[in-house]
Scaffold this motif. Structure first.
Motif, short mmCIF file in Angstrom:
data_model
loop_
_atom_site.label_atom_id
_atom_site.label_comp_id
_atom_site.label_asym_id
_atom_site.label_seq_id
_atom_site.Cartn_x
_atom_site.Cartn_y
_atom_site.Cartn_z
N ASN A 175 3.00 5.60 6.22
CA ASN A 175 4.07 6.52 5.80
C ASN A 175 3.57 7.95 5.77
N TRP A 176 2.55 8.24 6.59
CA TRP A 176 1.98 9.59 6.67
C TRP A 176 2.77 10.38 7.71
N LEU A 177 3.24 11.55 7.38
CA LEU A 177 4.09 12.42 8.22
C LEU A 177 5.52 11.87 8.35
N ASP B 129 -12.80 10.06 -10.30
CA ASP B 129 -11.63 10.79 -9.83
C ASP B 129 -11.87 11.47 -8.48
N ARG B 130 -12.82 10.91 -7.73
CA ARG B 130 -13.07 11.45 -6.40
C ARG B 130 -12.13 10.78 -5.38
N ALA B 131 -11.56 11.58 -4.49
CA ALA B 131 -10.64 11.02 -3.49
C ALA B 131 -11.39 9.99 -2.65
N THR B 132 -10.75 8.84 -2.51
CA THR B 132 -11.41 7.71 -1.85
C THR B 132 -10.42 7.03 -0.92
N TRP B 133 -10.85 6.82 0.32
CA TRP B 133 -9.97 6.13 1.29
C TRP B 133 -10.39 4.66 1.29
N GLN C 173 -2.07 2.51 3.61
CA GLN C 173 -2.80 3.66 4.12
C GLN C 173 -2.54 4.87 3.23
N GLU C 174 -3.27 4.92 2.12
CA GLU C 174 -3.13 6.08 1.23
C GLU C 174 -4.38 6.24 0.38
N HIS D 53 -9.02 7.56 13.51
CA HIS D 53 -10.25 6.78 13.37
C HIS D 53 -9.93 5.39 12.81
N PRO D 54 -10.61 4.35 13.29
CA PRO D 54 -10.34 3.00 12.78
C PRO D 54 -10.47 2.87 11.26
N ILE D 55 -11.27 3.70 10.63
CA ILE D 55 -11.31 3.65 9.15
C ILE D 55 -9.99 4.15 8.56
N MET D 56 -9.32 5.04 9.28
CA MET D 56 -7.99 5.51 8.85
C MET D 56 -6.95 4.40 9.02
N THR D 57 -7.06 3.67 10.15
CA THR D 57 -5.97 2.74 10.48
C THR D 57 -6.17 1.34 9.88
#
Ligand code: SAM
Length: 176
Positions: A113-115, A95-99, A87-88, A78-82
């Motif tokens: 650096n994912w995978l 303390d909530r996980a936030t992209w 990218q982390e 997804h473009p929000i991922m890229t």
């Protein structure tokens, strides 16, 4: 049926896991790969198009390879991922996980650096994916912003974080 990847190892694995003599495998770079024209009913790609720099050219070649009425179904990160330059995951004040999303409108090269370390991807906005498809002559049939469902997370709790932002963009389009 024809399966294409630039990686010999990936093709070996595909051969091993499918064991189907109707499938021919070809090692090719999608930046320039030109499939035969007008012979396919379906083109399917899983998580490869966000590595391609010349996606306009690839969509044109895939469009030409389909018979009228044929479909293209694909997934990309997804473009929000890229989008983000780094990218982390971060943690917010609770303390909530936030992209983090930054650089959304600055399309182009990203290194993640994912995978694996130092993987080069191409960030594009959702609007750009759609423009490129429409520009190549496709009709958009469906767009899904995929994340695991609550039921899937219940079975695989480590996926919970993946519901904080869309994970994959799934696209179905057809040649009219
Ligand atoms: C995240 S993996 C997905 C693999 C497989 N399609 C799947 O869904 O399990 C990305 C794949 O895209 C392939 N790829 C990346 N750039 C490519 C290119 N320019 N031409 C062809 N394949 C490419 C990689 O070799 C890798 O197999």
């Amino acid at each position: 049926m024809l399966g294409v990847d630039v990686s010999g190892k990936m093709l070996e694995r595909a051969r091993r896991e499918t064991d189907d003599s109707r499938i021919a495998y070809e090692r090719a770079d999608l930046e320039s790969f030109a499939p035969p024209v007008g012979v396919f009913d379906l083109a399917y790609s899983s998580l490869a198009f966000h590595y391609i720099a010349n996606l306009a050219g690839l969509f044109e070649r895939v469009h030409a390879a389909l018979r009228p009425g044929g479909s293209l179904v694909c997934s990309v990160e997804h473009p929000i991922m890229t989008a983000p330059v780094r990218q982390e995951w971060l943690a917010d004040a609770d303390d909530r996980a936030t992209w983090p999303v930054n650089g959304y409108h600055d399309e182009g090269r990203r290194v993640s650096n994912w995978l694996a370390e130092g993987v080069v991807k191409r960030h594009r906005m959702i609007a750009t994916y759609l423009d490129l498809l429409l520009g190549a002559g496709f009709r958009l049939d469906r767009l899904v912003e995929w994340a695991p469902s609550p039921e899937q997370v219940a079975k695989e709790p480590s996926w919970a974080k993946e519901r904080e932002r869309p994970f994959f963009l799934l696209i179905a389009a057809s040649r009219t």
